[in-house]
Design an enzyme around this catalytic site. Structure first.
Site, PDB file in Angstrom:
ATOM      1  N   LYS A  46      -9.175   0.676   4.767  1.00 17.76           N
ATOM      2  CA  LYS A  46      -9.717   0.580   6.117  1.00 17.76           C
ATOM      3  C   LYS A  46     -11.158   0.093   6.162  1.00 17.76           C
ATOM      4  CE  LYS A  46      -6.116   1.704   8.418  1.00 17.76           C
ATOM      5  NZ  LYS A  46      -5.583   0.931   9.547  1.00 17.76           N
ATOM      6  N   SER A 274       0.397   7.769   0.472  1.00 17.07           N
ATOM      7  CA  SER A 274       0.932   6.493   0.972  1.00 17.07           C
ATOM      8  C   SER A 274       1.024   5.478  -0.168  1.00 17.07           C
ATOM      9  CB  SER A 274       0.062   5.945   2.106  1.00 17.07           C
ATOM     10  OG  SER A 274      -1.166   5.439   1.626  1.00 17.07           O
TER      11      SER A 274
HETATM   12  C1  LIG Z   1      -3.897   6.356   3.471  1.00 14.98           C
HETATM   13  C2  LIG Z   1      -3.425   5.187   4.263  1.00 14.98           C
HETATM   14  N1  LIG Z   1      -2.443   4.439   3.794  1.00 14.98           N
HETATM   15  C3  LIG Z   1      -1.943   3.386   4.477  1.00 14.98           C
HETATM   16  C4  LIG Z   1      -2.419   3.055   5.699  1.00 14.98           C
HETATM   17  C5  LIG Z   1      -1.766   1.927   6.468  1.00 14.98           C
HETATM   18  O1  LIG Z   1      -2.589   0.916   6.821  1.00 14.98           O
HETATM   19  P1  LIG Z   1      -2.315   0.109   8.179  1.00 14.98           P
HETATM   20  O2  LIG Z   1      -2.870   0.922   9.282  1.00 14.98           O
HETATM   21  O3  LIG Z   1      -3.040  -1.174   7.973  1.00 14.98           O
HETATM   22  O4  LIG Z   1      -0.828  -0.068   8.311  1.00 14.98           O
HETATM   23  C6  LIG Z   1      -3.434   3.822   6.236  1.00 14.98           C
HETATM   24  C7  LIG Z   1      -3.911   3.540   7.568  1.00 14.98           C
HETATM   25  O5  LIG Z   1      -4.622   4.314   8.161  1.00 14.98           O
HETATM   26  C8  LIG Z   1      -3.971   4.891   5.481  1.00 14.98           C
HETATM   27  O6  LIG Z   1      -4.969   5.665   5.953  1.00 14.98           O
END
Ligand SMILES: Cc1ncc(COP(=O)(O)O)c(C=O)c1O
Length: 326
Positions: A46, A274
């Site tokens: 981010k 994630s």
């Molecule tokens: C830990 C984490 N993984 C993945 C994502 C996914 O990113 P995006 O919002 O670009 O789909 C985020 C988004 O906030 C995140 O905080």
């Protein structure tokens, strides 16, 4: 990220140009490469949208110098925006549902931002509404609104996508990434499909999330521990374009947890849930391609490790699955 040879004036200049590292457990015939977004100064993907969106909004006059950004976030976006706002002379306020990690909230405050909590049961929708209410009370405030702002996708189309193609000399077979706002995957996918319209694109979500409904599939909604990706209301996620995606892969919490622990103990990656989900899904796609069950223009798969596990230690991320609060 830059090299060590050039002294810099601001930490903001170190955002992006992150390393691409092979996931060693993936098949040799179809290597999986992970983009290590933990190498950004705020230790998450981010930071890219924080920098890009604040710079673009100042440049376009959407945000006044010395103005205020108010954003709904699970935390990582707040950290990315807080670094950019501080370095670009803007105030920052973040609206965060209570359930998200205290570490992230403490880091946003440490970066000089104000943090306002909303009830967990109102979801991210409640935080979005509260952010707009607060902005209406101030003269110079804007809500960048990552869930609906095309600049979110643009940041990855302009930076993350080209970096990946440069590192692999254009030989990218599949792109597999987790979707929160979906900005990361949509930006990389748009760039990739411009290079080769046959690039295989897979979105990753936790089991219990509803993104797969956008492809007309039946999805069973349930709570999940994985943080940062997934949705309980696909209407909130305006940036997600199902037509750009070949498939949506659902990863159970336990699979993501096993994989994040394996990535630490076997491959030295201190990444969070994630990333565990993305790694498990990317390995699955690579095995499909190896076994002739997946179609891609090159025998390579790229994924994204979005953030560091350190900000989830208080939630027991490295304890047993049952002890992990998620
Ligand atoms: C830990 C984490 N993984 C993945 C994502 C996914 O990113 P995006 O919002 O670009 O789909 C985020 C988004 O906030 C995140 O905080």
């Amino acid at each position: 990220m830059t090299d060590h040879r050039t002294p810099l004036d601001s930490v903001l200049e170190t955002v992006g140009e992150t390393p691409l590292v092979r996931v060693q457990a993936a098949p040799d015939e179809v290597p999986v490469y992970a983009k290590l977004e933990t190498f950004n100064p705020g230790a998450s993907v981010k930071d890219r949208i924080g920098k890009y969106m604040v710079e673009q909004m100042l440049e376009r006059g959407e945000l006044e110098p010395g103005g205020t950004v108010i954003e709904p976030t699970a935390g990582n976006t707040g950290i990315g925006f807080a670094i950019a706002a501080q370095q670009l002379g803007v105030d920052a306020v973040f609206v965060v549902p209570e359930r998200f990690s205290v570490e992230k909230q403490q880091l946003m405050s440490a970066l000089g931002a104000e943090v306002i909590n909303t009830p967990t049961d109102e979801g991210m929708g409640g935080a979005i509404d509260r952010a707009h209410e607060l902005a209406a009370e101030l003269d110079d405030a804007v809500v960048p609104q990552q869930f609906g702002n095309p600049l979110n996708v643009e940041a990855h189309y302009e930076t993350t996508g080209p970096e990946i193609f440069e590192a692999l000399d254009g030989e990218v077979g599949a792109v597999v990434a987790g979707c929160g706002t979906a900005g990361t995957l949509m930006g990389i996918a748009k760039y990739a499909l411009e290079q080769d319209e046959d690039t295989y694109v897979a979105a990753v979500e936790p089991e219990g999330s509803l993104y797969s409904e956008t492809k007309g599939e039946d999805a069973e909604e349930a709570d999940y521990k994985i943080e940062g990706i997934g949705t309980h209301d696909p209407d909130t996620n305006e940036l997600f374009e199902p037509d750009l995606v070949d498939e949506i892969l659902q990863v159970p919490d336990r699979r993501a947890h096993d994989e994040l622990k394996r990535l630490a103990s076997e491959e030295g990656h201190l990444v969070a849930s994630s990333s565990g989900a993305a790694s498990a899904a990317a390995r699955h796609v690579a095995e499909q391609i190896r076994d002739g069950e997946g179609d891609a223009p090159h025998d390579t798969v790229v994924t994204v490790f979005a953030d560091s596990s350190e900000r989830y230690l208080s939630k027991g991320i490295y304890r047993s699955f049952e002890e992990w609060e998620g």
